[in-house]
Design a protein around this motif. Sequence first.
Motif, PDB file in Angstrom:
ATOM      1  N   ASP A 158       0.660  -1.305  -0.047  1.00  0.00           N
ATOM      2  CA  ASP A 158      -0.487   0.107   0.217  1.00  0.00           C
ATOM      3  C   ASP A 158       1.204   0.947   0.402  1.00  0.00           C
ATOM      4  OD1 ASP A 158       0.203  -0.513   2.736  1.00  0.00           O
ATOM      5  OD2 ASP A 158      -0.472   0.210   3.661  1.00  0.00           O
ATOM      6  N   GLN A 159       2.092   0.792   0.272  1.00  0.00           N
ATOM      7  CA  GLN A 159       2.757   2.267   0.541  1.00  0.00           C
ATOM      8  C   GLN A 159       3.625   2.702  -0.655  1.00  0.00           C
ATOM      9  OE1 GLN A 159       3.365   4.867   3.382  1.00  0.00           O
ATOM     10  NE2 GLN A 159       1.385   3.809   3.716  1.00  0.00           N
ATOM     11  N   GLY A 160       3.874   1.459  -1.075  1.00  0.00           N
ATOM     12  CA  GLY A 160       4.664   1.328  -2.414  1.00  0.00           C
ATOM     13  C   GLY A 160       3.604   1.504  -3.758  1.00  0.00           C
ATOM     14  N   ALA A 161       2.731   1.728  -3.024  1.00  0.00           N
ATOM     15  CA  ALA A 161       1.479   2.412  -4.439  1.00  0.00           C
ATOM     16  C   ALA A 161       1.435   3.751  -3.919  1.00  0.00           C
ATOM     17  CB  ALA A 161       0.237   1.864  -4.227  1.00  0.00           C
ATOM     18  N   LEU A 162       2.063   4.529  -3.502  1.00  0.00           N
ATOM     19  CA  LEU A 162       2.270   6.010  -3.732  1.00  0.00           C
ATOM     20  C   LEU A 162       2.487   6.748  -4.622  1.00  0.00           C
ATOM     21  CD1 LEU A 162       2.536   6.564   0.380  1.00  0.00           C
ATOM     22  CD2 LEU A 162       0.312   6.306  -0.827  1.00  0.00           C
ATOM     23  N   PRO A 163       3.985   6.476  -4.693  1.00  0.00           N
ATOM     24  CA  PRO A 163       3.922   6.946  -6.494  1.00  0.00           C
ATOM     25  C   PRO A 163       3.132   6.570  -7.535  1.00  0.00           C
ATOM     26  CG  PRO A 163       6.023   5.748  -5.427  1.00  0.00           C
ATOM     27  CD  PRO A 163       4.939   5.048  -4.450  1.00  0.00           C
ATOM     28  N   SER A 164       3.485   5.827  -7.788  1.00  0.00           N
ATOM     29  CA  SER A 164       1.404   5.596  -8.372  1.00  0.00           C
ATOM     30  C   SER A 164       0.807   6.446  -8.953  1.00  0.00           C
ATOM     31  CB  SER A 164       2.053   4.084  -9.125  1.00  0.00           C
ATOM     32  OG  SER A 164       1.006   3.013  -8.005  1.00  0.00           O
ATOM     33  N   LEU A 165      -0.508   6.174  -7.406  1.00  0.00           N
ATOM     34  CA  LEU A 165      -1.457   6.895  -7.051  1.00  0.00           C
ATOM     35  C   LEU A 165      -1.052   8.035  -7.754  1.00  0.00           C
ATOM     36  CD1 LEU A 165      -2.455   4.903  -3.909  1.00  0.00           C
ATOM     37  CD2 LEU A 165      -3.816   5.418  -6.567  1.00  0.00           C
ATOM     38  N   TYR A 166       0.303   8.939  -7.146  1.00  0.00           N
ATOM     39  CA  TYR A 166       0.365  10.261  -7.856  1.00  0.00           C
ATOM     40  C   TYR A 166       0.476  10.658  -9.256  1.00  0.00           C
ATOM     41  CZ  TYR A 166       2.478  15.286  -6.177  1.00  0.00           C
ATOM     42  OH  TYR A 166       2.840  15.968  -6.094  1.00  0.00           O
ATOM     43  N   ALA A 167       1.265   9.787  -9.352  1.00  0.00           N
ATOM     44  CA  ALA A 167       1.735   9.913 -10.909  1.00  0.00           C
ATOM     45  C   ALA A 167       0.339  10.109 -11.664  1.00  0.00           C
ATOM     46  CB  ALA A 167       2.474   9.205 -11.011  1.00  0.00           C
ATOM     47  N   ALA A 168      -0.506   9.593 -11.449  1.00  0.00           N
ATOM     48  CA  ALA A 168      -2.305   8.935 -11.813  1.00  0.00           C
ATOM     49  C   ALA A 168      -3.247  10.098 -11.537  1.00  0.00           C
ATOM     50  CB  ALA A 168      -2.174   7.895 -11.505  1.00  0.00           C
ATOM     51  N   THR A 169      -3.037  10.859 -10.478  1.00  0.00           N
ATOM     52  CA  THR A 169      -3.538  11.256 -10.447  1.00  0.00           C
ATOM     53  C   THR A 169      -4.262  12.980 -10.028  1.00  0.00           C
ATOM     54  OG1 THR A 169      -3.680  10.858  -7.696  1.00  0.00           O
ATOM     55  CG2 THR A 169      -4.894   9.682  -8.798  1.00  0.00           C
ATOM     56  N   ALA A 170      -2.298  13.178  -9.650  1.00  0.00           N
ATOM     57  CA  ALA A 170      -1.883  14.252  -9.128  1.00  0.00           C
ATOM     58  C   ALA A 170      -1.652  15.442 -10.513  1.00  0.00           C
ATOM     59  CB  ALA A 170      -0.751  14.884  -8.499  1.00  0.00           C
ATOM     60  N   ASP A 171      -1.281  16.788 -10.707  1.00  0.00           N
ATOM     61  CA  ASP A 171      -1.063  17.686 -11.334  1.00  0.00           C
ATOM     62  C   ASP A 171       0.770  17.650 -11.872  1.00  0.00           C
ATOM     63  OD1 ASP A 171      -1.334  19.732 -14.099  1.00  0.00           O
ATOM     64  OD2 ASP A 171      -1.808  20.495 -12.400  1.00  0.00           O
TER      65      ASP A 171
END
Length: 291
Positions: free
Chosen positions: A227-240
């Motif tokens: 769940d922590q390892g997924a943070l960079p891809s979540l950020y890359a997918a949703t942030a501006d």
Amino acid sequence: MSGWSPDRIPDQHGRRFVITGANSGLGAETAAVLAARGARVTLACRNLEKAAVVADRIGSAATVAHLDLADLSSVREFAGTVDAVDVLINNAGVMALPLRRTADGFEMQMGTNHLGHFALTGLLLPKLTERVVTLSSLAHLGGSVRVDDLNWERRRYNRWAAYGDSKLANLVFAQELARRITAAGSSLRSVVAHPGYAATELMGHSETPVDYLMKAGALLRVGQPADQGALPSLYAATADVPNGSYWGPSLVLRGGPSPARYRSIVDDQSVRDKLWAVSEKLTGVTVDVPA
């Protein structure tokens, strides 16, 4: 961004994500978080049984679709079922396998991690409204782009080198896609992420003593849970975030999303052009960026 967490993700209602390999690990965690923020998520997976378990846990926002990246006919079949998608997350991967080949004769790691995703991205690009997120790895640091032997037919096979090659190919492809997006004047984005050292089912399949070292590292919490390892891809997918940006854990192996660095070879235009050309030739998919 080291203090960034999923509760800072903007509302995702009305957006559709396709996530490859979302039946476990990083992909499953990514899908669950996005759905919790209101997105519709398609779990594009080879193992439908495992994917169904994840989808049941997520609820009605999740759908399961068959996709075997190691078989180009499956890639084409899946792409044909997609009408429109906002974000494609190229998450699926295999790591450090003994020498095996895909249905199309590619070395399994290059065939799954890079060539399968290259074909999928090319087929979905005309249907994409926002961005592609491609997962690379710190292993790209040890990779090479041997366009004359991409599938390990001339070299003596080394499973770890092959994995590094495939993850370097992910980065080279994603950054060249970003360049072509800019050149086409498109509003799309190509963004890259890596999870650092994340304890997932990707580990433990090399059939070498390294498997035990990696499992020991996970037990000793050298890295971080999925769940922590997924943070960079979540950020890359949703942030501006900018087109062509690369995100990883702030402490390299672990931590919140932060800008990451890659090897200079990724920016070598001749390497990019050669990999793009051989990828199109091998997959039979021409990747054109719509204006």
